[in-house]
Scaffold this active site. Structure first.
Site, mmCIF file in Angstrom:
data_model
loop_
_atom_site.group_PDB
_atom_site.id
_atom_site.type_symbol
_atom_site.label_atom_id
_atom_site.label_comp_id
_atom_site.label_asym_id
_atom_site.label_seq_id
_atom_site.Cartn_x
_atom_site.Cartn_y
_atom_site.Cartn_z
ATOM 1 N N ARG A 120 0.825 -1.220 0.000
ATOM 2 C CA ARG A 120 0.000 0.000 0.000
ATOM 3 C C ARG A 120 0.852 1.260 0.000
ATOM 4 O O ARG A 120 0.619 2.177 -0.791
ATOM 5 C CB ARG A 120 -0.965 0.015 1.192
ATOM 6 C CG ARG A 120 -2.064 -1.028 1.095
ATOM 7 C CD ARG A 120 -2.974 -1.007 2.294
ATOM 8 N NE ARG A 120 -2.187 -1.257 3.507
ATOM 9 C CZ ARG A 120 -2.595 -0.987 4.745
ATOM 10 N NH1 ARG A 120 -3.774 -0.453 4.950
ATOM 11 N NH2 ARG A 120 -1.835 -1.254 5.783
ATOM 12 N N ASN A 131 -6.157 -2.687 1.804
ATOM 13 C CA ASN A 131 -6.143 -4.137 1.922
ATOM 14 C C ASN A 131 -7.579 -4.647 1.976
ATOM 15 O O ASN A 131 -8.469 -3.962 2.485
ATOM 16 C CB ASN A 131 -5.440 -4.575 3.204
ATOM 17 C CG ASN A 131 -3.940 -4.452 3.128
ATOM 18 O OD1 ASN A 131 -3.363 -4.367 2.058
ATOM 19 N ND2 ASN A 131 -3.290 -4.437 4.277
#
Length: 95
Positions: A22, A40
């Site tokens: 990320r 996520n």
């Protein structure tokens, strides 16, 4: 003349959680001048909502096939969507 802004949803599968995917996606998206989010998912995948010129979105999508050094990407799927007018590119916390 600037390219029109497009929206793309990208789903990444593989070893993509717990490997700074990320944060690395955020850095790459910002480098490319894109806006949107990355998060996520409970299934162990990562979802990206990105907006910007088509060429930059293509570059982000290509980058996702490799990801950061510790990632092991199995697949990347992308689909267009309506532009949402994002102003920044942010990492969303949680699942």
């Amino acid at each position: 003349m600037s390219s029109p802004i497009e929206h793309r949803t990208i789903h990444v599968q593989g070893l993509v959680q717990g490997v700074f995917f990320r944060q690395s996606t955020q850095q790459e998206a910002r480098r490319l001048g894109l806006t949107g989010t990355v998060r996520n998912n409970p299934a162990g995948t990562v979802s990206i909502e990105a907006e910007g010129p088509s060429e930059a979105l293509d570059q982000l999508q290509a980058w996702c096939r490799q990801g950061p050094p510790a990632a092991r990407v199995q697949s990347v799927e992308a689909s267009p969507g309506p532009v949402q007018g994002c102003q920044t590119f942010e990492v969303l916390r949680g699942r």
